[in-house]
Scaffold this motif. Sequence first.
Motif, short mmCIF file in Angstrom:
data_model
loop_
_atom_site.label_atom_id
_atom_site.label_comp_id
_atom_site.label_asym_id
_atom_site.label_seq_id
_atom_site.Cartn_x
_atom_site.Cartn_y
_atom_site.Cartn_z
N THR A 113 0.83 -1.21 0.00
CA THR A 113 0.00 0.00 0.00
C THR A 113 0.86 1.26 0.00
N THR A 114 0.69 2.09 -1.03
CA THR A 114 1.32 3.39 -1.08
C THR A 114 0.25 4.46 -0.97
N ARG A 115 0.65 5.69 -0.90
CA ARG A 115 -0.31 6.77 -0.69
C ARG A 115 -0.25 7.76 -1.84
N GLY A 116 -1.42 8.23 -2.22
CA GLY A 116 -1.51 9.23 -3.28
C GLY A 116 -1.25 10.62 -2.74
N HIS A 117 -1.61 11.63 -3.50
CA HIS A 117 -1.43 13.02 -3.11
C HIS A 117 -2.11 13.27 -1.76
N ARG A 118 -1.45 14.06 -0.91
CA ARG A 118 -1.95 14.25 0.45
C ARG A 118 -3.39 14.76 0.48
N PHE A 119 -3.79 15.63 -0.46
CA PHE A 119 -5.12 16.22 -0.43
C PHE A 119 -6.03 15.72 -1.55
N LEU A 120 -5.45 15.32 -2.66
CA LEU A 120 -6.26 14.94 -3.82
C LEU A 120 -6.36 13.43 -4.02
N GLY A 121 -5.42 12.68 -3.47
CA GLY A 121 -5.35 11.26 -3.77
C GLY A 121 -5.79 10.37 -2.63
N GLU A 122 -5.78 9.07 -2.92
CA GLU A 122 -6.16 8.05 -1.94
C GLU A 122 -5.05 7.01 -1.84
N ASP A 123 -5.17 6.13 -0.85
CA ASP A 123 -4.23 5.02 -0.74
C ASP A 123 -4.40 4.08 -1.92
N ILE A 124 -3.30 3.43 -2.29
CA ILE A 124 -3.31 2.57 -3.47
C ILE A 124 -2.76 1.20 -3.11
N GLU A 125 -3.49 0.15 -3.48
CA GLU A 125 -3.01 -1.22 -3.33
C GLU A 125 -2.32 -1.62 -4.64
N LEU A 126 -1.02 -1.74 -4.59
CA LEU A 126 -0.27 -2.11 -5.79
C LEU A 126 -0.33 -3.62 -5.97
N GLN A 127 -0.71 -4.07 -7.13
CA GLN A 127 -0.77 -5.50 -7.41
C GLN A 127 0.58 -6.04 -7.86
N ASP A 128 1.38 -5.17 -8.46
CA ASP A 128 2.68 -5.60 -8.98
C ASP A 128 3.66 -4.44 -8.89
N ALA A 129 4.93 -4.75 -8.80
CA ALA A 129 5.95 -3.71 -8.67
C ALA A 129 5.90 -2.71 -9.83
N THR A 130 5.58 -3.19 -11.01
CA THR A 130 5.59 -2.33 -12.19
C THR A 130 4.38 -1.41 -12.28
N ASP A 131 3.40 -1.58 -11.38
CA ASP A 131 2.21 -0.72 -11.39
C ASP A 131 2.50 0.66 -10.80
N TYR A 132 3.63 0.82 -10.15
CA TYR A 132 3.90 1.95 -9.27
C TYR A 132 3.64 3.31 -9.91
N GLN A 133 4.35 3.63 -10.98
CA GLN A 133 4.29 4.97 -11.54
C GLN A 133 2.90 5.31 -12.08
N ALA A 134 2.28 4.38 -12.81
CA ALA A 134 0.96 4.63 -13.39
C ALA A 134 -0.11 4.74 -12.31
N ALA A 135 -0.01 3.91 -11.28
CA ALA A 135 -1.01 3.94 -10.21
C ALA A 135 -0.95 5.26 -9.45
N LEU A 136 0.25 5.75 -9.19
CA LEU A 136 0.38 7.03 -8.49
C LEU A 136 -0.14 8.19 -9.33
N ALA A 137 0.09 8.13 -10.64
CA ALA A 137 -0.37 9.21 -11.51
C ALA A 137 -1.88 9.37 -11.44
N LYS A 138 -2.60 8.26 -11.25
CA LYS A 138 -4.06 8.33 -11.13
C LYS A 138 -4.49 8.98 -9.82
N ILE A 193 3.01 12.64 -9.55
CA ILE A 193 3.96 12.38 -10.64
C ILE A 193 5.26 11.98 -9.97
N ALA A 194 5.52 10.68 -9.93
CA ALA A 194 6.61 10.16 -9.10
C ALA A 194 8.00 10.45 -9.66
#
Length: 693
Positions: free
Chosen positions: A183-208, A212-213
């Motif tokens: 579990t990583t975290r999105g933008h402090r005010f605009l984003g939500e926590d993210i459950e990463l399914q795979d290591a390669t999901d990181y950059q795209a999942a955060l962008a949503k 912008i990592a």
Amino acid sequence: MANNFLLEIGLEEMPAHVVTPSIDQLTTRVQKFLDDNHLTYASTHSYATPRRLAILVEDLADKQADVNESVKGPAKKIALDADGNWTKAAQGFARGQGMTPDDIVWQEIKGVEYAYLEKKITGKPAIAILPGLVDVIKAMTFPTRMRWGNYDLEYIRPIHWLVALFNNEVVPMQLLDIKAGRTTRGHRFLGEDIELQDATDYQAALAKQFVIADESDRKAIIQRQIEEMAEDHHWVVDLDPELLEEVTNLVEYPTAFYGHFKEKYLAIPDEVLITSMKDNQRYFYARDHEGKLLPIFIGVRNGNAVYMDNVIAGNEKVLTARLEDADFFYKEDQKRTIADYVEQLKHVTFHDKISSMYDKMQRVGIIAQLVGQQADLDTQALADLQRAAAIYKFDLVTNMVDEFPELQGTMGAKYAALQGENAVVAQAIGEQYMPISADGALPQSDVGAVLAIADKLDSILAFFAVGMMPSGSNDPYALRRQAYGIVRIIQNKGWHFPVKQLQKQIAQALQTADLTASLDWLNNAVAVQQFMVDRMKQWFMEENLRHDIIDTVVDNRHLDLQTIFAAAQVLNAHKDDADFKTNIEALTRVLRLTNKNITDWHVDFTVDPALFDNDAERKLYDAVVALQPKMHQQSVADNFTSLTSIAPLINNYFDQTMIMVDDEQVRRNRLHQLAQIAQMTDQFGNLTHLIVK
């Protein structure tokens, strides 16, 4: 399938200037960890924002590489007894390696046979090795650190989450009370926590989730947005690289915006407006195509464009308050004369162990004249220098510098010009602090350069006089930077700067003018000289000069910086000459003999030709007599050519002449003849340090 590993450290917001060095450090440490543990990988990609440091390792091996290890044991005579049976030493050696004595092989080293065991170490799975990265995280260093809770760990900011994924599998690791997960975290005010399914999901999942990592992506977005804005409005925007880097590391989701301030504030000097925008508020500024500053500022929001009107209005309000203060201070400062400010400096302490700032200016006036004479300044320049030195610190007690300390010197130049000082004096006041960093801009004017040198030299001599020299990493008064600044200015200007001679002249002049501040200005004089030598070495090392050449030129009796620079350039230019070795060996033979047998180099080394007994002595004598007057008129480069031209005569002299004969008069005459040559080599330093092959 290729394996990918993701490690993310989630933190509270880090200072912007720490972000890039921290991710670089983490990347280096992770790569070393993988290499040390024999885990191969194709590449790494790093990500960093104010709230996270992350690294993606691509194509990571499933397991450690198998290692064949050769382990050395006891000597054969110890491993076997007289009957050829294995001794306890051999048995213990084999048992310790998980093998039997029958596995031992013999290898001979320098005529002695030793027991060896050839082991094959099977590599462990990567997922069993990767938890060791916890120690890598703990080992990171930062310029400032803090502790939180009841933990002993010190870090740049408290750690709030960890992500460790080997493909889609969580790597079991724990740091303090934080277990690694997906579990990583999105933008402090605009984003939500993210459950990463795979290591390669990181950059795209955060962008949503509005993060912008990738630092380079954020920087490119900011640059593109500002360039489009400038193009639409026909502005010229200075995208200062340092400010762009800082702003990039202040935000996770950048959105550029612009605001206005009232045109009346353009009456304030540009430097004040730019400082208010750039240094205080982290805004970019805009000019028109004629170079005139516009009443525009450009900021970067950490978020999207929603409610941007409110954001702009808030930033305009903050900047206006700053500019209103600046406008008030600017007008108030001009109500007083420079003489008023100078008088006030009598009550401003330079340092409580040394003197007031006013007294420092009086000393710098004396020092500047001595340095100016070394620099061959003309009468008018020396007069301008004297005036500049008499007032150059006055802006320290102005309202503007009190509010904007970074503008000291700059405001002095502005106010000096407004109060009728000539352009040379005003420019020198503005250049007094240059260079302000190791690679900062240098003073352009000669008067400004001399004033900058004198100010720095006074500080160095004063602090050394009271025993407050830098030690280790402790240099609270930036004396190393100031000394290095002197070195850079002298190198740039090509002026003579004989350190030892200047020290004595300064001490005597301050004594005569009753400006010693009750200090012994020659206290720690040798330490000052070594301090300057160390800064010279630093400059040469950054120029990638050979170490033996550096050691040669800085070992200079007179310690004239300009001559040292010239000597280094000459030796470096000739080091690859075919006859360099032969020439240097001839000269160093002279130096070794004279250094060993002559202790007083202040005497007049007269030579009596009547005491010669061979033609080699006469030919060398004639050549030296012809050279001596030229050595004071030619350049260092020409002097090297002249000096090396007599190398064959020196070699012939040594072939034909015994120096250390029993006859004291003849021996002294021959040593004096060599001493004359040795003195001519002084400008190149100590040539015996040169390595010639």
